[in-house]
Design an enzyme around this catalytic site. Structure first.
Site, mmCIF file in Angstrom:
data_model
loop_
_atom_site.group_PDB
_atom_site.id
_atom_site.type_symbol
_atom_site.label_atom_id
_atom_site.label_comp_id
_atom_site.label_asym_id
_atom_site.label_seq_id
_atom_site.Cartn_x
_atom_site.Cartn_y
_atom_site.Cartn_z
ATOM 1 N N GLY A 69 36.973 64.378 -39.333
ATOM 2 C CA GLY A 69 36.736 64.331 -40.836
ATOM 3 C C GLY A 69 37.528 65.076 -41.527
ATOM 4 O O GLY A 69 38.571 64.275 -42.213
ATOM 5 N N SER A 70 37.731 66.159 -41.807
ATOM 6 C CA SER A 70 38.721 66.921 -42.725
ATOM 7 C C SER A 70 40.269 66.373 -42.325
ATOM 8 O O SER A 70 41.056 66.409 -42.991
ATOM 9 C CB SER A 70 38.516 68.246 -42.888
ATOM 10 O OG SER A 70 38.430 69.059 -41.642
ATOM 11 N N GLY A 104 33.271 67.477 -34.549
ATOM 12 C CA GLY A 104 33.553 69.003 -35.105
ATOM 13 C C GLY A 104 34.830 69.439 -34.691
ATOM 14 O O GLY A 104 35.199 69.862 -33.718
ATOM 15 N N GLY A 105 35.488 69.759 -35.872
ATOM 16 C CA GLY A 105 36.982 70.508 -35.502
ATOM 17 C C GLY A 105 38.010 69.630 -34.903
ATOM 18 O O GLY A 105 38.960 70.001 -34.336
ATOM 19 N N GLY A 139 25.869 69.769 -39.664
ATOM 20 C CA GLY A 139 25.140 70.334 -40.892
ATOM 21 C C GLY A 139 26.095 70.306 -41.890
ATOM 22 O O GLY A 139 26.178 69.763 -43.017
ATOM 23 N N PHE A 140 27.452 70.745 -41.470
ATOM 24 C CA PHE A 140 28.598 70.924 -42.340
ATOM 25 C C PHE A 140 30.068 70.474 -41.922
ATOM 26 O O PHE A 140 30.142 70.868 -40.757
ATOM 27 C CB PHE A 140 28.504 72.093 -43.254
ATOM 28 C CG PHE A 140 27.337 72.461 -43.968
ATOM 29 C CD1 PHE A 140 27.331 72.346 -45.307
ATOM 30 C CD2 PHE A 140 26.307 73.337 -43.287
ATOM 31 C CE1 PHE A 140 26.233 72.657 -46.029
ATOM 32 C CE2 PHE A 140 25.368 73.633 -44.091
ATOM 33 C CZ PHE A 140 25.222 73.418 -45.462
ATOM 34 N N SER A 159 34.850 60.543 -40.083
ATOM 35 C CA SER A 159 33.546 60.959 -40.711
ATOM 36 C C SER A 159 33.618 61.097 -42.221
ATOM 37 O O SER A 159 34.447 61.804 -42.935
ATOM 38 C CB SER A 159 33.155 62.375 -40.250
ATOM 39 O OG SER A 159 32.212 62.708 -40.987
ATOM 40 N N GLY A 183 34.176 70.483 -41.986
ATOM 41 C CA GLY A 183 35.365 71.673 -42.040
ATOM 42 C C GLY A 183 35.040 72.664 -41.194
ATOM 43 O O GLY A 183 35.647 73.704 -41.228
ATOM 44 N N ASP A 238 27.179 60.763 -41.476
ATOM 45 C CA ASP A 238 26.209 61.678 -41.089
ATOM 46 C C ASP A 238 25.188 61.488 -42.194
ATOM 47 O O ASP A 238 25.155 61.585 -43.430
ATOM 48 C CB ASP A 238 26.959 63.044 -41.285
ATOM 49 C CG ASP A 238 27.864 63.476 -40.093
ATOM 50 O OD1 ASP A 238 27.504 63.244 -38.908
ATOM 51 O OD2 ASP A 238 29.196 63.696 -40.404
#
Length: 221
Positions: free
Chosen positions: A195-196, A174-175, A140-141, A8, A143, A33
């Site tokens: 992502g992160s 997510g995660g 929405g965010f 991401s 991390g 996103d």
């Protein structure tokens, strides 16, 4: 199915986006996103940047629309060169019509499900979609902490796909990291958004390979 990894770019450096796109050349997809500050409380990027992303990467671009009125806007992103487009339950007025429109444009249609939403309402229209996106954080965010309780939902969805003999992909977002990759794959997800865990790594390409290998070993077909 083989595991696909979709980094991401929400976790990338937007001031060096082309550099960070090339840093993930060994990925299978690029996850983008798009947020509108209305459907979710964040604002990211829009059509001009998505257009340039499609132009500078050789990877398929997987657009996740976290916006109001995807019935109006999803076809516009399809025209920019997106390979697949996800839109949310509750945001679209006519999901089947939109899915068919995207598929007619040569784009994979994907339905996104937030943590508080069930997958069962999708079962009657499952064949209309190429992929179902299970959010394992609130959208929405980046991390955020992985919500393990979403795995029972993922298993129910994989069981239904298998029961009906469909080849629908399950994406989890997510995660996702080396510590959770085996969990989501064992539950039946075969497209992992990270992502992160990728862009926070000193070696993004190695992080992609690590996540893919861990998930592939645990994947529940």
């Amino acid at each position: 199915m083989s595991i696909q990894i979709a980094p991401s770019i929400l976790s990338a450096d937007f001031a060096n986006l082309e550099r960070d796109l090339h840093a993930i050349d060994n990925a299978d997809l690029v996850h983008v996103d798009v947020m509108d500050h209305h459907f979710v409380p964040n604002l990211t990027l829009g059509e001009p940047i998505v257009k340039r992303i499609c132009e500078v990467t050789d990877l398929p671009v997987d657009v996740h629309l976290m916006i109001e009125d995807p019935d109006r806007w999803a076809p516009e992103f399809a025209k920019l060169g997106a390979s697949s487009i996800s839109f949310h339950m509750g945001a679209t007025h006519a999901p089947v019509r939109l899915a068919r429109q995207l598929r007619a444009m040569g784009v994979k249609a994907c339905y996104a499900v937030r943590p508080a939403e069930s997958v069962e309402p999708i079962f009657d229209i499952l064949e209309e979609f190429d992929m179902i996106l299970i959010m394992t954080v609130e959208p929405g965010f980046g991390g955020q902490k992985f919500l393990a309780n979403q795995m029972s939902k993922t298993r129910r969805l994989r069981d239904e796909i298998k029961r009906r003999g469909l080849d629908t992909h399950i994406q989890v977002d997510g995660g996702v990291s080396p510590s959770t990759a085996h969990v989501v794959a064992e539950a039946g997800a075969d497209v992992l958004v990270a992502g992160s865990a990728v862009y926070g790594s000193p070696n993004p390409a190695q992080a992609i390979d690590d996540i893919r290998n861990l998930a592939q070993t645990a994947y529940r077909d």
